[in-house]
Design an enzyme around this catalytic site. Structure first.
Site, PDB file in Angstrom:
ATOM      1  N   HIS A 284      -6.162  -2.435 -14.060  1.00  0.00           N
ATOM      2  CA  HIS A 284      -5.352  -1.368 -14.638  1.00  0.00           C
ATOM      3  C   HIS A 284      -4.197  -1.968 -15.433  1.00  0.00           C
ATOM      4  O   HIS A 284      -3.641  -3.000 -15.052  1.00  0.00           O
ATOM      5  CB  HIS A 284      -4.807  -0.450 -13.541  1.00  0.00           C
ATOM      6  CG  HIS A 284      -5.857   0.029 -12.593  1.00  0.00           C
ATOM      7  ND1 HIS A 284      -6.892   0.842 -12.986  1.00  0.00           N
ATOM      8  CD2 HIS A 284      -6.057  -0.225 -11.272  1.00  0.00           C
ATOM      9  CE1 HIS A 284      -7.673   1.090 -11.938  1.00  0.00           C
ATOM     10  NE2 HIS A 284      -7.191   0.453 -10.901  1.00  0.00           N
TER      11      HIS A 284
ATOM     12  N   GLU B 121      -1.228   0.122  -7.283  1.00  0.00           N
ATOM     13  CA  GLU B 121      -1.843   0.877  -6.195  1.00  0.00           C
ATOM     14  C   GLU B 121      -1.918   0.045  -4.921  1.00  0.00           C
ATOM     15  O   GLU B 121      -1.697  -1.169  -4.938  1.00  0.00           O
ATOM     16  CB  GLU B 121      -3.246   1.337  -6.596  1.00  0.00           C
ATOM     17  CG  GLU B 121      -4.204   0.211  -6.920  1.00  0.00           C
ATOM     18  CD  GLU B 121      -5.548   0.715  -7.452  1.00  0.00           C
ATOM     19  OE1 GLU B 121      -5.937   1.844  -7.143  1.00  0.00           O
ATOM     20  OE2 GLU B 121      -6.205  -0.058  -8.173  1.00  0.00           O
TER      21      GLU B 121
ATOM     22  N   HIS C  38     -10.273  -6.181  -9.530  1.00  0.00           N
ATOM     23  CA  HIS C  38     -10.555  -5.737  -8.166  1.00  0.00           C
ATOM     24  C   HIS C  38     -11.741  -4.790  -8.164  1.00  0.00           C
ATOM     25  O   HIS C  38     -12.097  -4.202  -9.188  1.00  0.00           O
ATOM     26  CB  HIS C  38      -9.334  -5.047  -7.554  1.00  0.00           C
ATOM     27  CG  HIS C  38      -8.895  -3.812  -8.298  1.00  0.00           C
ATOM     28  ND1 HIS C  38      -8.120  -3.878  -9.434  1.00  0.00           N
ATOM     29  CD2 HIS C  38      -9.134  -2.496  -8.083  1.00  0.00           C
ATOM     30  CE1 HIS C  38      -7.875  -2.644  -9.871  1.00  0.00           C
ATOM     31  NE2 HIS C  38      -8.496  -1.788  -9.070  1.00  0.00           N
TER      32      HIS C  38
ATOM     33  N   ARG D 185     -12.788  -1.154 -17.172  1.00  0.00           N
ATOM     34  CA  ARG D 185     -13.979  -1.628 -16.459  1.00  0.00           C
ATOM     35  C   ARG D 185     -14.519  -2.862 -17.173  1.00  0.00           C
ATOM     36  O   ARG D 185     -14.797  -2.810 -18.372  1.00  0.00           O
ATOM     37  CB  ARG D 185     -15.026  -0.497 -16.435  1.00  0.00           C
ATOM     38  CG  ARG D 185     -16.229  -0.753 -15.576  1.00  0.00           C
ATOM     39  CD  ARG D 185     -17.233   0.400 -15.692  1.00  0.00           C
ATOM     40  NE  ARG D 185     -16.678   1.666 -15.248  1.00  0.00           N
ATOM     41  CZ  ARG D 185     -16.644   2.765 -15.983  1.00  0.00           C
ATOM     42  NH1 ARG D 185     -17.131   2.763 -17.226  1.00  0.00           N
ATOM     43  NH2 ARG D 185     -16.138   3.873 -15.512  1.00  0.00           N
TER      44      ARG D 185
END
Length: 330
Positions: free
Chosen positions: A110, A127, A185, A205
């Site tokens: 991200h 996150e 991740h 992605r």
């Protein structure tokens, strides 16, 4: 402006879960967390969301039927806290989810706030994960095995050997991980977790395991967008270590975007939030509890989430063994 005396925020607020089917989803959200769906590919339950197109709706109490955005516009700092309202205005700063990965998620990352703002007019995405259940041998990808270069990364990516560079970690219930922007991740197969993140749905992605959808199509990759957002350094900054002390809030993760504590409750406790200029979110990751604000109580069971508006200074929690994540923004 409504005043505190109107009592409208004087209770634990529950929202209708927003359920998301995913190509990698399974049935644990339904079978373990009791989400109302017949789907076999249920990947995410968005518990509290202010994202456009996916705005949470209140499920209980006098505010039932109102959206989270309605509450932010009407109650402002009474809901968010004064500092948070000055910073975020009527944009809720967190997105709260439960995620079930029957198969691996794509390898992804991200962007940070700066890149996300410039490209997408969005927050970045920091996150954390709390593992609620994991099948035997389940693992996650988090970061690289070693520091790498853009050239080495692209060589492995283009030759289909990117997994040779990735760091994989075995996981079990109670493990927790922090994912900074830029860190590659992927949640692995057989993992059920709680996710706390900035309000953002921006994902780059980079590898999808050669997977195709029901129409025989591969999902879009974001190779070029990801390049200047990736952190190529190997950093041991991802595993959260914390203690489990009965009836005590123990910090799991702290960042400028959110604080998350682990709170195991056995008996009756009163949490004093008079010093805290923030809303509080409880995610129940095990067991069940009764949460009381003033004279108003709500039951919370594993897989459910409650929001305590910032104007409430005391919360009583009663349980015979619940485990809660306690989340706020300061």
């Amino acid at each position: 402006m409504p005043t505190k005396e109107d009592g409208m925020l004087n209770y634990p607020i529950r929202f209708e879960p927003i359920l998301k089917e995913k190509i990698w989803g399974g049935n644990k959200l339904r079978n373990i967390l009791n989400k109302d769906s017949n789907r076999e590919d249920l990947g995410e339950s968005w518990e509290i969301s202010g994202l456009k197109g996916d705005i949470s709706v209140v499920a209980n109490g006098p505010l039932k039927g109102k959206t989270l955005n309605d509450l932010l516009v009407e109650y402002k700092e009474r809901l968010l806290g004064e500092k948070n309202f000055k910073k975020f205005s009527t944009k809720f700063p967190l997105l709260i989810k439960f995620i079930d990965a029957k198969t691996e998620l794509s390898v992804q990352l991200h962007p940070n706030d700066e890149i996300a703002r410039k490209r997408h007019n969005s927050f970045g995405k920091t996150e954390m994960w709390y593992i609620m259940q994991a099948d035997e041998g389940a693992e996650i990808n988090i970061g690289f095995k070693k520091s790498t270069s853009e050239a080495e990364y692209l060589e492995h990516l283009n030759s289909g050997k990117i997994t040779n560079l990735l760091n994989f970690e075995k996981v079990k219930k109670g493990d927790s991980f922090f994912i900074n922007p830029g860190k590659v991740h992927a949640i692995g197969a057989g993992v059920l977790l709680a996710e706390i993140q900035q309000t953002s749905d921006i994902t780059y992605r980079i590898f999808d395991w050669g997977r195709i959808d029901s129409e025989g199509k591969s999902r879009e990759l974001h190779t070029d967008l990801a390049l200047d957002a990736i952190d190529f350094e190997r950093k041991e900054d991802f595993r959260n270590k914390y203690s489990r002390i009965k009836n005590h809030s123990t910090n799991i993760a702290t960042s400028e975007y959110f604080t998350t504590n682990f709170l195991p409750v056995n008996g009756n406790i009163v949490k004093d939030y008079s010093h805290l200029d923030s809303f509080v979110i409880y995610m129940c990751v095990s067991g069940e509890a009764e949460v009381t604000v003033g004279e108003n109580s709500e039951k919370i069971i594993q897989g459910q989430t409650l929001l305590i508006p910032a104007e409430n200074n005391q919360v009583q929690i009663t349980s015979e063994g619940a485990e809660l994540l306690e989340i706020f923004v300061v």
